[in-house]
Design a protein around this motif. Structure first.
Motif, mmCIF file in Angstrom:
data_model
loop_
_atom_site.group_PDB
_atom_site.id
_atom_site.type_symbol
_atom_site.label_atom_id
_atom_site.label_comp_id
_atom_site.label_asym_id
_atom_site.label_seq_id
_atom_site.Cartn_x
_atom_site.Cartn_y
_atom_site.Cartn_z
ATOM 1 N N CYS A 72 0.926 -1.010 -0.046
ATOM 2 C CA CYS A 72 0.069 -0.107 0.196
ATOM 3 C C CYS A 72 1.055 1.266 0.115
ATOM 4 O O CYS A 72 0.614 2.327 -0.558
ATOM 5 C CB CYS A 72 -0.987 -0.081 1.381
ATOM 6 S SG CYS A 72 -2.284 -1.244 1.032
ATOM 7 N N LEU A 127 -8.104 5.845 14.897
ATOM 8 C CA LEU A 127 -7.282 5.081 14.052
ATOM 9 C C LEU A 127 -6.007 4.226 14.405
ATOM 10 O O LEU A 127 -5.310 3.775 13.646
ATOM 11 C CB LEU A 127 -6.716 6.227 12.745
ATOM 12 C CG LEU A 127 -7.934 6.801 12.049
ATOM 13 C CD1 LEU A 127 -7.405 7.831 11.155
ATOM 14 C CD2 LEU A 127 -8.821 5.805 11.333
ATOM 15 N N THR A 130 -4.953 0.208 13.413
ATOM 16 C CA THR A 130 -5.529 -0.030 12.147
ATOM 17 C C THR A 130 -4.236 -0.067 11.116
ATOM 18 O O THR A 130 -3.126 0.479 11.379
ATOM 19 C CB THR A 130 -6.512 0.901 11.652
ATOM 20 O OG1 THR A 130 -5.827 2.163 11.918
ATOM 21 C CG2 THR A 130 -7.653 0.936 12.748
ATOM 22 N N VAL A 132 -4.404 1.880 8.612
ATOM 23 C CA VAL A 132 -4.504 3.423 8.090
ATOM 24 C C VAL A 132 -3.259 4.145 9.089
ATOM 25 O O VAL A 132 -2.444 4.872 8.538
ATOM 26 C CB VAL A 132 -5.750 4.011 8.593
ATOM 27 C CG1 VAL A 132 -5.429 5.442 8.341
ATOM 28 C CG2 VAL A 132 -6.720 3.361 7.516
ATOM 29 N N SER A 133 -2.998 3.724 10.585
ATOM 30 C CA SER A 133 -2.044 4.428 11.148
ATOM 31 C C SER A 133 -0.735 3.793 10.853
ATOM 32 O O SER A 133 0.236 4.521 11.072
ATOM 33 C CB SER A 133 -2.372 3.844 12.695
ATOM 34 O OG SER A 133 -2.172 2.545 12.745
ATOM 35 N N PHE A 136 -0.774 5.476 5.944
ATOM 36 C CA PHE A 136 -0.617 6.850 5.652
ATOM 37 C C PHE A 136 0.627 7.610 6.278
ATOM 38 O O PHE A 136 1.067 8.434 5.563
ATOM 39 C CB PHE A 136 -1.823 7.720 6.114
ATOM 40 C CG PHE A 136 -3.189 7.264 5.287
ATOM 41 C CD1 PHE A 136 -3.096 6.321 4.044
ATOM 42 C CD2 PHE A 136 -4.377 7.839 5.503
ATOM 43 C CE1 PHE A 136 -4.011 6.166 3.417
ATOM 44 C CE2 PHE A 136 -5.344 7.221 4.935
ATOM 45 C CZ PHE A 136 -5.341 6.663 3.654
#
Length: 269
Positions: A72, A127, A130, A132-133, A136
């Motif tokens: 990702c 967040l 997860t 995401v943490s 990003f």
């Protein structure tokens, strides 16, 4: 420019010494991973150490998490860096230099300085724990280098080809996607490989953001495995080999583009 035999011999000697110094620690860990884990075990090579480390250390889960996060981060960073690098490298607009150097500040700020405020911000948004943490923040960390790298490539690209594409009616997106990016595969591969290695080896961010064992990445899982098996050096070495193996395989498959991208960057620089 021709070089003498003495110069070539000296260069090969230095390169050989550097190769030995680089490979020796890896070979040492690999040999240790094949040693018996318990006193009294016999046999020259203990391949079963890798299976035991895989099962006992839950490295299947950790490696899966690292693959998800790394893929990702690489995909998002490569896409955003290509767009930003194209804009800064081929377009002239008001404030472009200021924005570019402002973006480069991301190369100067260490992650240790922002990880605690970042943790509280993400916790307030619920967040943490997860993907995401993990994804990003590392995309943001990689974007400064990626933009700098791709801007250098786009500025060194042939202007004649770009002008010919514009005369044929191609817009910015068409020029980027169909002309410049296919020509810049070595630069893209080099950037993607570097970002992949940095993301795979990241330890501090998962340590701070992740408390759920099911979301731990490979380096964090290896650290936890080390705490459980401080006396079992063979299993610990086997776990280290498992964690490092994906990076080695990715480099082996992309080394041609990586070396070409580094050489072209050095020549153009």
């Amino acid at each position: 420019m021709r070089t003498s035999r003495a110069e070539r011999a000296t260069a090969y000697a230095v390169l050989g010494l550097a190769t030995v110094l680089a490979l020796y620690p890896m070979l040492l860990i690999l040999v240790q991973a094949l040693q018996p884990d318990r006193i009294g075990d016999t046999g020259a090579f203990h391949i079963e150490n890798f299976k035991a480390a895989w099962v006992q250390g839950h490295f299947g889960t950790y490696l899966r998490n690292s693959v998800v996060v790394a893929v990702c981060v690489v995909v998002l960073s490569t896409a955003l860096a290509s767009l930003a690098g194209y804009a800064f490298g081929t377009m002239r607009f008001r404030g472009s230099s200021v924005l570019f150097y402002l973006l480069l500040l991301g190369l100067m700020v260490p992650s240790e300085a922002i990880v605690i405020p970042l943790y509280y911000d993400l916790r307030s948004l619920d967040l943490t724990n997860t993907y995401v943490s993990l994804v990003f923040p590392q995309v943001a960390q990689s974007l400064a280098f990626g933009t700098f790298w791709m801007r250098a490539y786009f500025r060194s690209a042939s202007t004649d080809i770009v002008e010919a594409a514009r005369m044929d009616g191609a817009g910015h997106f068409r020029i980027l996607w169909s002309v410049l990016l296919p020509m810049g595969r070595p630069a893209l591969a080099t950037m993607a490989l570097l970002i992949f290695m940095w993301t795979w080896n990241e330890f501090l961010l998962p340590l701070v953001m992740i408390t759920d064992e099911g979301l731990r990445t490979a380096p964090l899982g290896l650290s936890n495995f080390q705490g459980q098996y401080t006396s079992g050096t063979a299993l610990l070495a086997a776990g280290a080999v498992l964690v490092a193996l994906p990076v080695v395989l990715v480099f082996l498959f992309t080394q041609r583009h990586f070396i070409r991208g580094m050489v072209e960057g050095a020549v153009k620089g």
